[in-house]
Each structure stands twice: as structure tokens, then as C-alpha cells.
Design an enzyme around this catalytic site. Structure first.
Site, short mmCIF file in Angstrom:
data_model
loop_
_atom_site.label_atom_id
_atom_site.label_comp_id
_atom_site.label_asym_id
_atom_site.label_seq_id
_atom_site.Cartn_x
_atom_site.Cartn_y
_atom_site.Cartn_z
N PRO A 70 68.58 30.94 63.71
CA PRO A 70 67.85 32.22 63.83
C PRO A 70 67.22 32.34 65.22
CG PRO A 70 67.16 30.98 61.88
CD PRO A 70 68.01 30.08 62.67
N GLU A 71 67.40 33.49 65.85
CA GLU A 71 66.82 33.75 67.16
C GLU A 71 65.74 34.82 66.99
OE1 GLU A 71 69.95 34.28 70.12
OE2 GLU A 71 71.36 33.17 68.89
#
Ligand SMILES: [Zn+2]
Length: 296
Positions: A2-3
Site C-alpha cells: 500500500p502506498e
């Protein structure tokens, strides 16, 4: 992993459900999650405190609790938060119990996610400042700021973008998308970019992150929303994961190469290779021929 857009999507989803609630119970099922602190220590610091705000900085999700106590979560590779799931998820490592009977699970098959405690705003800020640079969707992320940052970095621009201490929250997906938008080759040294290129790249970073946010994140690997639903940004990638497919601008096939140790997608017509790297690639390509000639 996840960014920024994925973590921000989680934050936006969870905030209305947890802000104002009391965190009654924190059950750490895997002590590695909060090392070097013991699970009991973390639980004692947070239990019984009201959630004042759910915030985010870079890829950290920050629980701001009563009495200036902060719990900072990093989801790493495969971490997901699931709110009131029909049954406890298989790879649960932490369970949050809230007033009103609500439950939140941290599910994390690969177990790289972490939880860190900060007592007081100063401790929180110190922790984050040591790890994170400018927030790319804030007014501080100007092209002048980014240009100054690139001047001291000989790293390839892809590695520069992934360095959380420079720009916080950009990871492999959004770095590829931003470089393609800006027409910059991922192996170009950061400090060699012109002002114009840096300005285009800043625009590319912002546009990619905003696109990711609008699509509620990209669900490759294990990313899900707290209700188990997936994001859709993976359907809108311009370059990432499109190896062999035609470039959306010039139709030349998208190439995959390695940059900063990561699978990196590039159109080498729209993002021309820097000349010195072209020469090096030619030299290394000619090497097997020479050794074949020597052995025959
Ligand atoms: Zn192209």
C-alpha cells in the site's frame, strides 16, 4: 505494498467509524508487530483512550488518542485493516475493540507490518521526521523544493522517488506512473534532471497520486478496503504492469527493467534512456559475444 493513496483510502474509510470512539481493547496476537515494546506495554498505553483523530503521514496511519498518545501503523507489504468482518481474518495479528462492540483486525499474511507508540506530539514528530520527507499532496511540495532535493542525489530518479526521506508515500506503482507522465527514464540520475523535468515530474507525482485516490487505491497483491472491497486504480495504470502492451502514447511495447531493485515499467521512446546509460547497456550487451569468441 500500500502506498499513499491506499493508506489514505483506508484512513478516509475508517475515520468516520472510529473517531470519537473509545479504544477499549488492543489485543496484540503477534508480539513481533510492536517490537521492541511488549504487547502489554502498548495495550496499557492505549486502552481506554478515545480516538481523537485518525491521521496519515506518508504511508503511516496515525491513531491520535486522548492524552497525546499516538499509535503509528505501517502496513508494509501485505497488511490490511478490516472493520467488523463476518469472521476473524486468517492472518490476524492485532485486534482493536471499540465501544459499541466494533472490531477492527489487522490482517497481514507476510507479517512485516508494524505498530509504534509515541507518547506526546514531540515524540511522534521526531519519529516521523527521522523517516519521512515532504508530503507530496501538501502545499510544501513545490517544484523548487523538489529541485533542491534532487541536487544532492546521484541515485537514479526511480530510487530517489522511492526514498521516503525525500518524498513520503510514493512507492513502486506511483513512481512508474509519475515518470511515464513526465517522460523521464527511471535510470536518469536525479541530480541531472533540468528544472523543467523536475517540474514535469512533480506534476506527474501529484497527478498519479490523485488518480490513485480517486480510484480508491490500487488492488494488486492484497490491498482491500476496511470493508473488504478492492480499489480500481490497477485498471487505469498508464505504464505499471503493462509489459509487452503498446504504450498508450506511441504504441511501442512497454518494457520491464529493474531500477532501485524493483520491477520498473517504461516506454523507452517516450522516456528516452540517458546517453551514458545507453552506452553502458551496449557494452554489457557485447560482453557475452566476446567471452563466446574467447572460448571457441
Ligand atoms: Zn511511448
Amino acid at each position: 505494498m500500500p502506498e499513499l493513496p491506499e493508506v489514505e483510502t483506508i484512513r478516509r474509510h475508517l475515520a468516520p467509524h472510529v473517531e470519537g470512539r473509545v479504544l477499549e481493547r488492543l489485543e496484540v496476537l503477534d508480539p513481533r508487530w510492536c517490537e521492541p515494546l511488549a504487547p502489554a506495554e502498548v495495550a496499557a498505553a492505549v486502552e481506554g483512550r478515545r480516538v481523537e483523530a485518525l491521521a496519515r503521514r506518508g504511508k503511516y496511519l496515525i491513531w491520535e488518542l486522548e492524552d497525546d498518545v499516538h499509535l503509528m501503523l505501517h502496513l508494509r507489504m501485505t497488511g490490511t485493516l478490516l472493520l467488523d468482518p463476518p469472521e476473524p481474518p486468517r492472518f490476524r495479528r492485532v485486534r482493536f475493540g471499540f465501544d459499541g462492540g466494533h472490531e477492527l483486525y489487522f490482517d497481514d499474511p507476510r507479517r512485516f507490518g508494524t505498530g509504534e507508540l509515541a507518547l506526546g506530539g514531540d515524540a511522534r514528530d521526531e519519529f516521523l521526521a527521522a523517516r519521512l520527507g515532504v508530503e507530496p499532496l501538501s502545499p510544501d511540495f513545490t517544484s523548487a523544493h523538489m529541485y533542491a532535493l534532487t541536487r544532492t542525489s546521484r541515485a537514479p530518479i526511480k530510487a530517489f522517488l522511492l526514498d521516503q526521506r525525500k518524498i513520503a508515500g510514493v512507492g513502486n506503482i506511483y513512481a512508474d506512473e509519475a515518470l511515464f507522465r513526465a517522460g523521464i527514464h527511471p535510470l536518469r540520475p536525479a541530480q541531472r534532471l533540468t528544472r523543467k523535468q523536475v517540474a514535469a515530474l512533480r506534476e506527474g507525482v501529484v497527478a498519479s497520486l490523485e488518480g490513485g485516490l480517486a480510484a480508491k487505491g490500487a488492488s494488486i497483491d492484497d490491498f482491500r478496503h476496511p470493508d473488504g472491497v478492492q480499489g480500481s486504480f490497477q485498471e487505469r495504470f498508464l505504464i505499471h504492469l503493462r509489459e509487452g502492451e503498446p504504450c498508450l502514447v506511441c504504441e511501442r511495447p512497454v518494457r520491464k527493467l529493474r531500477a532501485a531493485g524493483r520491477g520498473t515499467y517504461v516506454c523507452e521512446r517516450c522516456q528516452p534512456r540517458p546517453r551514458r546509460i545507453q552506452a553502458a547497456a551496449r557494452r554489457s550487451a557485447s560482453r557475452p559475444d566476446r567471452s563466446a569468441a574467447a572460448s571457441s
